[in-house]
Design an enzyme around this catalytic site. Structure first.
Site, PDB file in Angstrom:
ATOM      1  N   SER A 142       0.849  -1.191   0.000  1.00 34.91           N
ATOM      2  CA  SER A 142       0.000   0.000   0.000  1.00 34.91           C
ATOM      3  C   SER A 142       0.883   1.238   0.000  1.00 34.91           C
ATOM      4  O   SER A 142       2.020   1.207   0.502  1.00 34.91           O
ATOM      5  CB  SER A 142      -0.888   0.016   1.252  1.00 34.91           C
ATOM      6  OG  SER A 142      -1.563   1.249   1.397  1.00 34.91           O
ATOM      7  N   TYR A 155      -3.197  -1.297  10.060  1.00 35.53           N
ATOM      8  CA  TYR A 155      -3.088  -1.601   8.627  1.00 35.53           C
ATOM      9  C   TYR A 155      -1.831  -0.955   8.046  1.00 35.53           C
ATOM     10  O   TYR A 155      -1.039  -1.611   7.357  1.00 35.53           O
ATOM     11  CB  TYR A 155      -4.329  -1.092   7.897  1.00 35.53           C
ATOM     12  CG  TYR A 155      -4.313  -1.337   6.408  1.00 35.53           C
ATOM     13  CD1 TYR A 155      -4.748  -2.554   5.880  1.00 35.53           C
ATOM     14  CD2 TYR A 155      -3.859  -0.358   5.514  1.00 35.53           C
ATOM     15  CE1 TYR A 155      -4.737  -2.780   4.505  1.00 35.53           C
ATOM     16  CE2 TYR A 155      -3.846  -0.579   4.146  1.00 35.53           C
ATOM     17  CZ  TYR A 155      -4.291  -1.793   3.649  1.00 35.53           C
ATOM     18  OH  TYR A 155      -4.268  -2.024   2.294  1.00 35.53           O
TER      19      TYR A 155
END
Length: 247
Positions: A142, A155
């Protein structure tokens, strides 16, 4: 990376980026297996791709990962591409812990799925991949691996860890035939984190086609749009990006 005639596993392949990755490989003449927790979601994907193989697995559980890997290699001995895509994103206000302790199990589920599972699966499948031609491990991380979004702190941390792991794995396997690649998404229009939360993101099909075409052309680490910019940031830009993202 060779994008044809592979046997490919996509974790979390029933929805979002994972589903689009599965479609890309499926349409390019590969044998494709997807796994996930929800059988009905996998079956919906199979309706669109009749020759798709589906397997259920709770990747947050180490014993389940071991059993899954054994079944996978037994049923698909030609497996040569592992795509670690499955992930959980949860919004968290860590300040709440100042007042009361939040349950650890919920944190643990996110860490085990996002961080432990890709490392463990890579470990479990490396001996088999080592024997194959055109083998590859592709980790989906990400932009938040580089600039964390504080609303999703766990996350962001897990994706930073997987980015670091990918760099180390690539270096250690550089003298083997296993390519270690990384896809770095920006915000993408999927249901990650909950329905309707990523509707502002880029189109999932355009993103997936772009990054996989670049891997096919020999790149090892690819982003798209904002994540392509962020992955190339220097220290000052990282600091500025953090302030911009988090107010």
């Amino acid at each position: 990376m060779n994008m044809k005639n592979n046997t490919v596993l996509v974790t979390g392949g029933g929805t979002g980026i994972g589903l689009e990755i599965a479609k890309y490989f499926y349409e390019n003449g590969n044998e494709v297996i997807i796994c996930g927790r929800r059988l009905e979601v996998l079956e919906d994907a199979q309706k669109v791709m009749p020759n798709l193989h589906i397997l259920t697995c709770d990747l947050s559980n180490a014993n389940a990962r071991k059993a899954f890997s054994a079944k996978l290699l037994s049923n698909f001995p030609n497996l040569n591409v592992l795509i670690n895509n499955a992930g959980i994103q949860r919004f968290r206000n860590l300040r709440e812990n100042l007042l009361t302790e939040n349950g650890w199990a919920d944190y643990q589920d996110e860490i085990q799925t996002n961080l432990e599972a890709p490392i463990h699966l890579s470990n479990l499948l490396l001996p088999a991949l080592h024997k194959k031609k055109n083998a590859a491990i592709i980790n989906v991380t990400s932009a938040l691996a580089f600039v964390p979004y504080t609303a999703v702190p766990v996350y962001s941390a897990t994706k930073a860890a997987i980015h670091s792991f990918t760099l180390s794995l690539r270096h250690q396997l550089k003298d083997t035939d296993i390519a270690v690649l990384e896809i770095i998404p920006p915000a993408v229009n999927t249901d990650l984190g909950g329905k309707g939360l990523h509707t502002y993101g880029v189109d999932v099909t355009e993103f997936t086609t772009s990054v996989l075409n670049r891997l096919a052309n020999g790149e090892e680490e690819v982003g798209y749009g904002g994540s392509e910019e962020i992955r190339l940031f220097g220290k000052t830009q990282l600091s500025e990006g953090f302030k911009k993202m988090n107010g």
